[in-house]
Write a protein that holds these residues in place. Structure first.
Motif, PDB file in Angstrom:
ATOM      1  N   GLY A  92       0.791  -1.217   0.000  1.00 28.79           N
ATOM      2  CA  GLY A  92       0.000   0.000   0.000  1.00 28.79           C
ATOM      3  C   GLY A  92       0.823   1.268   0.000  1.00 28.79           C
ATOM      4  O   GLY A  92       0.308   2.348   0.306  1.00 28.79           O
ATOM      5  N   GLY A 202       4.485  -2.371   6.086  1.00 31.91           N
ATOM      6  CA  GLY A 202       3.040  -2.417   6.243  1.00 31.91           C
ATOM      7  C   GLY A 202       2.506  -1.172   6.920  1.00 31.91           C
ATOM      8  O   GLY A 202       1.473  -0.616   6.525  1.00 31.91           O
ATOM      9  N   ARG A 203       3.212  -0.705   7.949  1.00 26.70           N
ATOM     10  CA  ARG A 203       2.787   0.532   8.618  1.00 26.70           C
ATOM     11  C   ARG A 203       2.934   1.733   7.700  1.00 26.70           C
ATOM     12  O   ARG A 203       2.116   2.662   7.743  1.00 26.70           O
ATOM     13  N   LYS A 206      -0.121   1.933   5.573  1.00 29.96           N
ATOM     14  CA  LYS A 206      -1.383   2.259   6.247  1.00 29.96           C
ATOM     15  C   LYS A 206      -1.298   3.540   7.069  1.00 29.96           C
ATOM     16  O   LYS A 206      -2.266   4.313   7.116  1.00 29.96           O
ATOM     17  N   MET A 207      -0.169   3.749   7.749  1.00 26.32           N
ATOM     18  CA  MET A 207      -0.010   4.909   8.631  1.00 26.32           C
ATOM     19  C   MET A 207       1.389   5.494   8.444  1.00 26.32           C
ATOM     20  O   MET A 207       2.266   5.334   9.304  1.00 26.32           O
TER      21      MET A 207
END
Length: 302
Positions: A92, A202-203, A206-207
């Motif tokens: 992402g 991954g973080r 997303k963030m």
């Protein structure tokens, strides 16, 4: 595990390498006893395609390891040299957050080695280095491929020693073995590193600001006088940390400024009334720039 070019026994056993595909996010592992550059090999795999991603390329020794720009990366016997070929979109991570990838990797390196040197200062030097006890422990090089993939290269001074390095690097290099006085299991470090990469990428998807905040907490440059070379020239100021979007923040004579790319060429303890050779912030990647330095000394190797 993919076939490697050397018939010599690897520092990491075949079973240890196989466990990486079973217990981490990598789909393929390619091991080389000696290679020119793990990043170059990963890009070759991307061009050859198709390949199951992510692919880990790891080498016991590099003969042409690279850092940012034209800098070379020294790989001593016992160090960890690796590259991960991956698709950031699977995490992402969009193009706007790609500059944060090196910081996310730096955080993963810090977490992977912290238990090896618990009593020593360990953290990040923006934009792509990990420092331990005042010396450079690890470097990170992120490169893109023509097909839209990315190569995440990491070199860690693990079980090598500074005495093996070229004379000009002796005082600038830190290794886990030198600082702790003991040998460290490379398989364990690699396993923790790959788990950390998966977590922090991954973080980032997303963030993303969580990566910037954690990088700021680990920033070792805060309070130091920083001279920054970038496309538009040079800037000098006291480091105020790393912003949530990954920018290096400097308190300059003209006020607080944010920089998104460049090379730190010199650092010292924070001084009053910092000067600035360049007003305003600068965005974009450094590509082939050769601006003047800040007049304090040679560019530190990366």
């Amino acid at each position: 595990m993919m076939e490697c070019e050397s018939s010599a026994l690897p520092a990491l056993s075949p079973s240890e390498l196989s466990r990486l595909t079973a217990r981490t996010f990598v789909a393929e592992v390619e091991y080389h006893e000696v290679i020119g550059s793990t990043n170059d090999r990963a890009k070759e795999l991307a061009e050859r395609g198709p390949v199951r991603l992510p692919v880990l390329v790891i080498a016991q020794r590099q003969t042409a390891g690279r850092g940012r720009g034209e800098n070379r990366w020294w790989t001593g016997a016992g160090s960890l040299a690796l590259s991960v070929l991956l698709d950031l979109k699977r995490f992402g991570v969009g193009a706007i957050h790609t500059p944060l990838v090196s910081l996310a990797a730096g955080i993963a390196v810090v977490e992977a080695v912290r238990a090896c040197v618990p009593r020593f200062p360990l953290g990040l030097h923006w934009p792509n280095d990990v420092y331990l006890a005042g010396g450079k422990l690890a470097g990170i090089l992120v490169e893109s491929t023509a097909g839209g993939l990315h190569v995440l290269g990491i070199g860690i001074n693990a079980n090598n020693t500074a005495a093996q390095a070229p004379a000009e690097l002796h005082s600038r290099v830190a290794t886990l073995r030198d600082i702790s006085g003991r040998y460290h299991d490379p398989a364990a470090i690699l396993h923790r590193l790959l788990q950390g990469l998966e977590t922090w990428l991954g973080r980032l998807g997303k963030m993303p600001h969580q990566v910037g905040r954690q990088a700021n907490e680990l920033c070792l440059q805060r309070g130091r006088l920083v001279c920054l070379r970038h496309l538009e020239g040079t800037a000098e100021g006291v480091c105020a940390g790393i912003a949530a979007d990954g920018a290096l923040v400097l308190q300059t004579r003209g006020g607080q400024q944010a920089f998104y790319a460049g090379s730190v060429v010199e650092m010292a303890r924070g001084l009053e009334n910092p000067g600035s050779d360049q007003a305003g912030s600068m965005k974009g990647k450094e590509r082939g720039a050769n601006p003047p330095d800040c007049g304090h000394g040679p560019l530190a190797p990366h």
